[in-house]
Design an enzyme around this catalytic site. Structure first.
Site, short mmCIF file in Angstrom:
data_model
loop_
_atom_site.label_atom_id
_atom_site.label_comp_id
_atom_site.label_asym_id
_atom_site.label_seq_id
_atom_site.Cartn_x
_atom_site.Cartn_y
_atom_site.Cartn_z
N LEU A 7 38.81 47.84 55.18
CA LEU A 7 40.27 48.06 55.21
C LEU A 7 40.97 46.73 54.95
O LEU A 7 41.00 45.84 55.80
CB LEU A 7 40.66 48.63 56.59
CG LEU A 7 41.97 49.41 56.71
CD1 LEU A 7 42.13 49.96 58.12
CD2 LEU A 7 43.19 48.59 56.35
N GLY A 8 41.52 46.59 53.75
CA GLY A 8 42.21 45.36 53.36
C GLY A 8 43.72 45.54 53.33
O GLY A 8 44.24 46.64 53.56
N ASN A 9 44.41 44.48 53.01
CA ASN A 9 45.88 44.52 53.00
C ASN A 9 46.45 45.37 51.87
O ASN A 9 47.54 45.93 52.00
CB ASN A 9 46.43 43.09 52.89
CG ASN A 9 46.27 42.32 54.17
OD1 ASN A 9 46.88 42.65 55.18
ND2 ASN A 9 45.44 41.29 54.14
N LYS A 13 38.55 50.15 50.80
CA LYS A 13 37.38 50.46 49.98
C LYS A 13 36.34 51.18 50.84
O LYS A 13 36.03 50.74 51.94
CB LYS A 13 36.81 49.18 49.38
CG LYS A 13 37.78 48.48 48.46
CD LYS A 13 37.21 47.19 47.89
CE LYS A 13 38.22 46.49 47.00
NZ LYS A 13 37.70 45.20 46.47
N ASP A 104 36.78 40.44 56.95
CA ASP A 104 36.46 40.56 55.53
C ASP A 104 35.54 39.43 55.08
O ASP A 104 34.59 39.65 54.31
CB ASP A 104 37.74 40.59 54.68
CG ASP A 104 38.69 39.44 54.98
OD1 ASP A 104 38.53 38.75 56.00
OD2 ASP A 104 39.62 39.23 54.17
N THR A 127 43.73 40.39 47.80
CA THR A 127 45.13 40.08 48.10
C THR A 127 45.29 38.58 48.30
O THR A 127 46.26 37.97 47.86
CB THR A 127 45.58 40.83 49.36
OG1 THR A 127 45.33 42.22 49.19
CG2 THR A 127 47.06 40.61 49.62
N THR A 179 56.46 33.64 26.49
CA THR A 179 56.56 33.74 27.95
C THR A 179 55.39 34.50 28.56
O THR A 179 54.81 34.08 29.57
CB THR A 179 57.88 34.42 28.34
OG1 THR A 179 58.98 33.66 27.82
CG2 THR A 179 58.02 34.49 29.86
#
Length: 251
Positions: A7-9, A13, A104, A127, A179
């Site tokens: 569980l990430g920000n 996954k 993590d 992230t 750019t």
């Protein structure tokens, strides 16, 4: 079958393991506003025909850990093992305050150590960008954390009114002539230089070479630029499976 959850920000996954075989993996967007019931509906659809016997969660979003655990319980009828400071990992953590280490980084370190034992540098591009080391004695000894690619892009776009968000693709040349190419080259090549620079400095500081691994959501983007790095996209899921196994065997 074992369900592993990172569980990430930005993303959650998931992987389904049958023994050492990763049968399936999928991702859901991290949403702090979703209830356990809402996550349960999504998991029910994704886990059809998968008889889950156990589950483990690593989380850097504490407010969602309970909801995800409850959703897994509702769908699979198993209680999730939560990665915490009290869990068995067999990973000696040699930093100032081991309790500060994010789960993590811990699960990635366990996965890397299982594969290569020691003298390893891991780059995790999510992230946040994280680079950390398992030394020659198989100790986790620390590393660096910096702004991740999407975080940097959003900060640049939000802070500069004339710049537009661009796709994360390497331009043909380092010197941008418009750019879009300038932004792409600046963002992506600075990550390459950051990784190569820190890798060299880490090895110089330690006094010996390191096996180099790159993982995380953006790892494949840099495969051709970092030819000395092995891409292991599901390193954290592998680490979770190993932690689940050692905690089951050592009950």
């Amino acid at each position: 079958m074992i369900l592993v959850c990172d569980l990430g920000n930005t993303m959650i996954k998931f992987g389904v393991y049958d023994g050492d075989n990763l049968l399936n993996n999928f991702s859901l967007k991290t949403d702090k506003n979703k209830s356990s019931d809402e996550y349960g509906v999504l998991l029910y659809t994704l886990l059809k025909n998968c008889p889950i016997d156990g589950a483990i969660i690593s989380s850097v979003v504490p407010s969602l850990t309970k909801s995800l655990s409850e959703a897994i319980k509702k769908v699979t009828d198993v209680n999730s093992l939560i990665v915490s400071k009290n869990i068995k990992t067999k990973m000696p953590i040699k930093i100032d305050n081991p309790n500060e280490l994010g789960s993590d980084m811990l699960i990635g370190a366990v996965g890397a150590s299982k594969l290569y034992k020691n003298s390893i540098l891991v780059v995790d591009l999510g992230t946040a960008s994280k680079i950390y080391v398992i030394d020659k004695n198989s100790n986790f000894i620390g590393g660096i954390i910096s702004s991740g690619l999407m975080t940097s892009l959003k900060a640049l776009v939000n802070s500069t009114s004339l710049l537009l968000e661009v796709p994360l693709v390497f331009p043909k040349k380092v010197i941008g002539k418009n750019t879009k190419d300038c932004i792409q080259s600046g963002l992506l090549n600075s990550v390459v230089f950051e990784i190569l620079g820190f890798s060299k400095d880490f090895e110089n500081e330690l006094g010996y070479p390191l096996k180099k691994i790159i993982t995380g959501g953006f790892c494949r983007l840099f495969k051709e630029k970092l030819i000395d790095f092995e891409v292991i996209e599901n390193l954290n899921l592998f680490g979770l499976k190993e932690i689940y196994r050692m905690n089951q065997y050592e009950k």
